[in-house]
Scaffold this motif. Structure first.
Motif, PDB file in Angstrom:
ATOM      1  N   ALA A 390       0.827  -1.445   0.416  1.00 61.38           N
ATOM      2  CA  ALA A 390       0.110  -0.044  -0.078  1.00 61.38           C
ATOM      3  C   ALA A 390       1.169   1.596   0.013  1.00 61.38           C
ATOM      4  O   ALA A 390       0.428   2.035  -0.939  1.00 61.38           O
ATOM      5  CB  ALA A 390      -0.980   0.279   1.672  1.00 61.38           C
ATOM      6  N   VAL A 391       1.767   1.659   1.386  1.00 65.48           N
ATOM      7  CA  VAL A 391       3.045   2.687   1.124  1.00 65.48           C
ATOM      8  C   VAL A 391       3.765   2.335  -0.376  1.00 65.48           C
ATOM      9  O   VAL A 391       3.391   3.746  -1.125  1.00 65.48           O
ATOM     10  CB  VAL A 391       3.820   2.470   1.707  1.00 65.48           C
ATOM     11  N   PHE A 392       4.123   1.336  -0.952  1.00 64.73           N
ATOM     12  CA  PHE A 392       4.613   1.623  -2.099  1.00 64.73           C
ATOM     13  C   PHE A 392       3.383   1.833  -3.364  1.00 64.73           C
ATOM     14  O   PHE A 392       3.817   3.112  -4.529  1.00 64.73           O
ATOM     15  CB  PHE A 392       4.904   0.306  -2.945  1.00 64.73           C
ATOM     16  N   TYR A 393       2.301   1.761  -3.464  1.00 61.37           N
ATOM     17  CA  TYR A 393       0.815   1.975  -4.035  1.00 61.37           C
ATOM     18  C   TYR A 393       0.823   3.763  -3.933  1.00 61.37           C
ATOM     19  O   TYR A 393       0.801   4.876  -5.546  1.00 61.37           O
ATOM     20  CB  TYR A 393      -0.045   1.335  -3.961  1.00 61.37           C
ATOM     21  N   LEU A 394       0.903   4.149  -3.094  1.00 62.74           N
ATOM     22  CA  LEU A 394       0.790   5.222  -3.291  1.00 62.74           C
ATOM     23  C   LEU A 394       2.343   6.176  -3.348  1.00 62.74           C
ATOM     24  O   LEU A 394       1.913   7.450  -3.763  1.00 62.74           O
ATOM     25  CB  LEU A 394       0.690   5.755  -1.647  1.00 62.74           C
ATOM     26  N   GLY A 400       4.560  10.908  -0.467  1.00 65.19           N
ATOM     27  CA  GLY A 400       5.947  11.160  -0.005  1.00 65.19           C
ATOM     28  C   GLY A 400       5.612  10.095   1.457  1.00 65.19           C
ATOM     29  O   GLY A 400       5.195   9.808   1.624  1.00 65.19           O
ATOM     30  N   ALA A 401       6.991   9.102   1.933  1.00 64.93           N
ATOM     31  CA  ALA A 401       6.460   8.107   2.256  1.00 64.93           C
ATOM     32  C   ALA A 401       6.444   8.472   4.065  1.00 64.93           C
ATOM     33  O   ALA A 401       5.289   7.697   4.218  1.00 64.93           O
ATOM     34  CB  ALA A 401       8.096   7.036   2.594  1.00 64.93           C
ATOM     35  N   LEU A 437       0.833  11.899  14.042  1.00 62.17           N
ATOM     36  CA  LEU A 437       1.509  10.799  13.180  1.00 62.17           C
ATOM     37  C   LEU A 437       2.378  11.932  12.359  1.00 62.17           C
ATOM     38  O   LEU A 437       3.517  11.008  12.043  1.00 62.17           O
ATOM     39  CB  LEU A 437       0.343  10.842  12.407  1.00 62.17           C
ATOM     40  N   ALA A 438       2.551  12.229  12.069  1.00 63.38           N
ATOM     41  CA  ALA A 438       3.690  13.840  11.615  1.00 63.38           C
ATOM     42  C   ALA A 438       5.268  13.872  11.757  1.00 63.38           C
ATOM     43  O   ALA A 438       6.060  13.534  11.548  1.00 63.38           O
ATOM     44  CB  ALA A 438       3.413  14.974  10.711  1.00 63.38           C
ATOM     45  N   LYS A 439       4.578  13.630  13.753  1.00 64.37           N
ATOM     46  CA  LYS A 439       6.240  13.469  13.635  1.00 64.37           C
ATOM     47  C   LYS A 439       6.059  11.743  14.426  1.00 64.37           C
ATOM     48  O   LYS A 439       7.155  12.357  14.748  1.00 64.37           O
ATOM     49  CB  LYS A 439       5.455  14.526  15.528  1.00 64.37           C
ATOM     50  N   ALA A 440       5.787  11.368  14.464  1.00 64.30           N
ATOM     51  CA  ALA A 440       5.794   9.987  14.026  1.00 64.30           C
ATOM     52  C   ALA A 440       7.592   9.114  13.188  1.00 64.30           C
ATOM     53  O   ALA A 440       8.186  10.231  12.861  1.00 64.30           O
ATOM     54  CB  ALA A 440       5.442   8.969  13.693  1.00 64.30           C
TER      55      ALA A 440
END
Length: 446
Positions: A390-394, A400-401, A437-440
């Motif tokens: 799913a990450v690869f698809y996006l 961005g990752a 989540l952006a600070k993860a």
């Protein structure tokens, strides 16, 4: 164990010291209730990891500091800080408690339908004595739960809400708890009693926030009673600071054909333990439990839920989801009980967890205890990670990752977020979740 015993002695001695002040002007039945509660605590003691229900949650952090109730003056600067909180500013009535005490200057009790009672419990104990005697302390059991016993013995204030028969409260009622310390660890024992009469409808939002970074211990108990045909939607948001310790017991009593939904959003705190128990005591009652916990670093969150099907033709749906990163730990124990008389029960339970780091841990234990033979019950639990495909698809679509991770994580939590009826609050919580989540920790390259 020595520390635990020492702290038990501290609370027992404190009750002896404060009992007269706590009971000043209070009715005899409340004095008896407090005395029974402290005696129960003396017998129970604090739970330890030897207790099955506390196997994965150590209460030592609760006991490593001396927490005391704090008096805080409402200065102009403190007022501005409270009014700037993202959780403040919604339409509808609002009850504000600062360090466990009611603040009428910041509360707003206007526009309520005729007959609706919204106020603080300390005042109601002087004006609605017989009504409170019938309900307060009758559902959350101080004989079997140590922290409930402490709350019952020591509570000073909280919210009292009563919606009479057939009345619909259009706008949500907001209960706001704020901790603000001047350097000392703060102790709060909020106590809420919420009564919804036959065919009444009410939405309630309860939030817990911190204005300072000092440690605090919140020991909250809420009793919610839904009469025949009543509809109650209750949302609790816990976003205290990273040094906060938070225990909460939410006890729900449902009568015939009532409908109660509870939603729990847990974002803050060093150690959080929340127990939700719903008793379906009337035929045809419906219960919905939704929960979302998002933790990171060394945070620890423990959710224990019990849905007690005591009468036939009742239904319940439960969905709890967790997002864990860093070295955080999560615990979920969900129990569904179907009593012998509860034929035609329809119950579903689900706990799903998303681990965003190798150091995150979750212990999940869904349970069914069924003593009837004509029922439909299911339960399940999952623990997993973000799907790299799913990450690869996006990413193949130019995302961005880290943004891809945030989007997939939010999608995982979205069904719980969408269950929140009040759109302005849902949007603010979504913003808070995306920001967190952006600070993860950075996502490893696929």
């Amino acid at each position: 164990m020595t520390l635990v015993k020492e702290q038990e002695g501290v609370y027992l001695a404190r009750f002896t010291e404060w009992e007269e002040t706590l009971n000043d002007g209070m009715p005899a039945w409340l004095q008896s209730l407090r005395r029974t509660a402290i005696e129960g605590f003396a017998e129970l003691g604090f739970p330890t990891t030897h207790d099955e229900d506390w196997k994965y949650t150590n209460v030592a952090p609760f006991l490593s500091r001396v927490f005391k109730p704090a008096e805080t003056t409402l200065s102009a600067e403190l007022r501005r800080q409270i009014e700037r909180l993202p959780i403040v500013g919604f339409e509808g009535s609002r009850l504000v408690f600062l360090n466990g005490r009611y603040v009428p200057e910041l509360s707003c009790l206007t526009g309520l339908p005729a007959g609706v009672r919204v106020g603080n419990l300390a005042a109601a104990l002087r004006t609605d004595v017989s009504k409170l005697e019938r309900h307060l302390g009758r559902y959350a059991d101080s004989r079997t739960h140590a922290f409930v016993a402490l709350n019952t013995a020591f509570f000073e204030d909280g919210a009292f809400i009563e919606v009479p028969k057939g009345v619909v409260v259009e706008k949500p009622l907001h209960i706001l708890h704020i901790s603000a310390s001047a350097g000392e660890p703060v102790l709060m024992h909020p106590r809420n009693l919420i009564l919804a009469g036959p065919a009444a409808q009410v939405d309630i939002i309860e939030t817990f926030s911190s204005l300072t970074a000092e440690p605090s211990l919140t020991n909250a108990v809420s009793e919610i009673v839904a009469a025949d045909g009543a509809h109650v939607d209750y949302l609790k948001v816990q976003q205290e600071n990273d040094a906060a310790l938070h225990y909460a017991r939410i006890q729900v009593q449902q009568e015939r054909s009532s409908n109660v939904a509870t939603h729990s959003i847990q974002l803050g705190g060093a150690l959080t333990r929340e127990e939700v128990q719903t008793v379906l005591a009337g035929e045809g009652a419906e219960s919905l439990l939704h929960g979302l916990y998002v933790v990171a670093g060394n945070q620890h969150v423990d959710n224990h839920t019990t849905i007690d099907h005591a009468r036939p033709h009742c239904s319940s749906r439960e969905v709890y989801k967790g997002v864990l990163e860093g070295k955080s730990q999560g615990v979920f124990n969900g129990k569904i009980i179907v009593r012998p008389d509860a034929q035609k029960t329809d119950s579903k339970q689900s706990n799903k967890n998303l681990l965003l780091s190798e150091g995150a841990i979750v212990n999940t234990k869904p349970q069914l205890e069924i003593f009837a033979d004509d029922v439909k019950c299911t339960h399940g639990a999952t623990v997993g990670q973000i799907d790299p495909e799913a990450v690869f698809y996006l990413r193949s679509r130019g995302i961005g990752a880290e943004e891809a991770k945030s989007l997939l994580t939010y999608a995982f939590a979205n069904d719980v977020m969408e269950s929140i009826k009040f759109q302005p609050l849902r949007e603010r919580l979504a913003e808070r979740l995306f920001a967190r989540l952006a600070k993860a920790e950075p996502l490893q390259e696929a």
